[in-house]
Write a protein that holds these residues in place. Structure first.
Motif, mmCIF file in Angstrom:
data_model
loop_
_atom_site.group_PDB
_atom_site.id
_atom_site.type_symbol
_atom_site.label_atom_id
_atom_site.label_comp_id
_atom_site.label_asym_id
_atom_site.label_seq_id
_atom_site.Cartn_x
_atom_site.Cartn_y
_atom_site.Cartn_z
ATOM 1 N N ALA A 83 -36.617 82.685 22.427
ATOM 2 C CA ALA A 83 -37.378 81.698 23.193
ATOM 3 C C ALA A 83 -37.747 80.583 22.232
ATOM 4 O O ALA A 83 -37.624 80.730 21.015
ATOM 5 N N PHE A 84 -38.219 79.462 22.772
ATOM 6 C CA PHE A 84 -38.519 78.321 21.923
ATOM 7 C C PHE A 84 -39.652 77.504 22.511
ATOM 8 O O PHE A 84 -39.698 77.252 23.710
ATOM 9 N N VAL A 85 -40.584 77.106 21.655
ATOM 10 C CA VAL A 85 -41.637 76.161 22.023
ATOM 11 C C VAL A 85 -41.350 74.890 21.239
ATOM 12 O O VAL A 85 -41.378 74.903 20.009
ATOM 13 N N PRO A 86 -41.035 73.780 21.909
ATOM 14 C CA PRO A 86 -40.636 72.570 21.200
ATOM 15 C C PRO A 86 -41.762 71.969 20.369
ATOM 16 O O PRO A 86 -42.930 72.241 20.583
ATOM 17 N N LEU A 87 -41.362 71.137 19.428
ATOM 18 C CA LEU A 87 -42.313 70.426 18.595
ATOM 19 C C LEU A 87 -43.068 69.404 19.424
ATOM 20 O O LEU A 87 -42.635 69.006 20.491
ATOM 21 N N ASP A 88 -44.202 68.980 18.920
ATOM 22 C CA ASP A 88 -44.983 67.966 19.596
ATOM 23 C C ASP A 88 -45.108 66.771 18.668
ATOM 24 O O ASP A 88 -45.748 66.900 17.630
ATOM 25 N N PRO A 89 -44.480 65.664 18.917
ATOM 26 C CA PRO A 89 -43.734 65.315 20.121
ATOM 27 C C PRO A 89 -42.363 65.972 20.139
ATOM 28 O O PRO A 89 -41.808 66.254 19.076
ATOM 29 N N PRO A 90 -41.809 66.197 21.330
ATOM 30 C CA PRO A 90 -40.509 66.866 21.416
ATOM 31 C C PRO A 90 -39.377 65.986 20.893
ATOM 32 O O PRO A 90 -39.492 64.766 20.828
ATOM 33 N N SER A 91 -38.294 66.623 20.540
ATOM 34 C CA SER A 91 -37.106 65.920 20.078
ATOM 35 C C SER A 91 -36.492 65.129 21.225
ATOM 36 O O SER A 91 -36.558 65.542 22.376
ATOM 37 N N LEU A 92 -35.882 64.012 20.906
ATOM 38 C CA LEU A 92 -35.194 63.224 21.923
ATOM 39 C C LEU A 92 -33.806 63.777 22.214
ATOM 40 O O LEU A 92 -33.196 63.433 23.213
ATOM 41 N N GLN A 93 -33.277 64.627 21.333
ATOM 42 C CA GLN A 93 -31.976 65.248 21.526
ATOM 43 C C GLN A 93 -32.156 66.663 22.092
ATOM 44 O O GLN A 93 -33.238 67.227 22.026
ATOM 45 N N ALA A 94 -31.065 67.225 22.603
ATOM 46 C CA ALA A 94 -31.094 68.603 23.094
ATOM 47 C C ALA A 94 -31.341 69.554 21.934
ATOM 48 O O ALA A 94 -30.796 69.380 20.848
ATOM 49 N N THR A 95 -32.195 70.539 22.139
ATOM 50 C CA THR A 95 -32.486 71.531 21.111
ATOM 51 C C THR A 95 -31.667 72.784 21.405
ATOM 52 O O THR A 95 -31.607 73.238 22.547
ATOM 53 N N VAL A 96 -31.021 73.320 20.380
ATOM 54 C CA VAL A 96 -30.142 74.479 20.538
ATOM 55 C C VAL A 96 -30.488 75.556 19.519
ATOM 56 O O VAL A 96 -31.177 75.300 18.539
ATOM 57 N N ILE A 97 -29.997 76.756 19.778
ATOM 58 C CA ILE A 97 -30.072 77.855 18.820
ATOM 59 C C ILE A 97 -28.773 77.826 18.034
ATOM 60 O O ILE A 97 -27.698 77.718 18.618
ATOM 61 N N VAL A 98 -28.876 77.927 16.729
ATOM 62 C CA VAL A 98 -27.688 77.993 15.880
ATOM 63 C C VAL A 98 -27.757 79.285 15.083
ATOM 64 O O VAL A 98 -28.805 79.619 14.530
ATOM 65 N N ALA A 99 -26.647 80.014 15.043
ATOM 66 C CA ALA A 99 -26.555 81.216 14.216
ATOM 67 C C ALA A 99 -25.460 80.994 13.184
ATOM 68 O O ALA A 99 -24.365 80.544 13.530
ATOM 69 N N LYS A 100 -25.799 81.263 11.939
ATOM 70 C CA LYS A 100 -24.820 81.165 10.854
ATOM 71 C C LYS A 100 -24.712 82.546 10.232
ATOM 72 O O LYS A 100 -25.660 83.060 9.655
#
Length: 106
Positions: free
Chosen positions: A40-57
Motif C-alpha cells: 500500500a502507499f500513502v503519497p507525499l504531501d504535496p503529491p507527485s505530479l507523475q504517476a507513482t509506482v512500485i519498483v522491485a529490483k
C-alpha cells in the motif's frame, strides 16, 4: 539514520527526496522466488505530479539484476489501499529484492 530534532527522534533519509528501499534477503543463503506480495502507499504531501509506482529490483544468486514495476491499485482517496501484486517469472533464484515507491517519468 536517526536524528534528534526539537526533543524528538525522527527517521531521516540519507539522501533527501529519496526513500530507503525495503530489502528482503535470504538469511540462510538459499535462493528464493518472489511469487506475490502485498503493498500500500500513502503519497507525499504535496503529491507527485507523475504517476507513482512500485519498483522491485532483484539480485539473483548469480549476481544478475532483474527489475519490474507495478501501478498502485486504484483509489478514490489520496492513499492507495493494500493490494496483491504478482511478480514476473524472472524473480526466481533470488539472493535479495529491494522495493521502492517512485514517480514514473516518461
Amino acid at each position: 539514520m536517526w536524528r534528534r530534532r526539537w526533543g524528538r527522534w525522527r527517521l531521516q533519509a540519507m539522501q533527501p527526496r529519496f526513500t530507503s528501499p525495503l530489502r528482503v534477503a535470504a538469511v540462510d543463503a538459499v535462493p528464493f522466488r518472489l511469487n506475490t506480495f502485498s503493498a500500500a502507499f500513502v503519497p507525499l504531501d504535496p503529491p507527485s505530479l507523475q504517476a507513482t509506482v512500485i519498483v522491485a529490483k532483484g539480485t539473483t544468486a548469480a549476481g544478475a539484476e532483474v527489475t519490474a514495476s507495478w501501478a498502485f491499485a486504484s483509489s478514490v482517496t489520496t492513499s492507495f489501499p493494500f493490494a496483491a501484486y504478482t511478480a514476473p517469472a524472472a524473480f526466481s533464484n533470488l539472493a535479495r529484492v529491494e522495493f521502492y515507491a517512485c514517480s514514473l517519468v516518461g
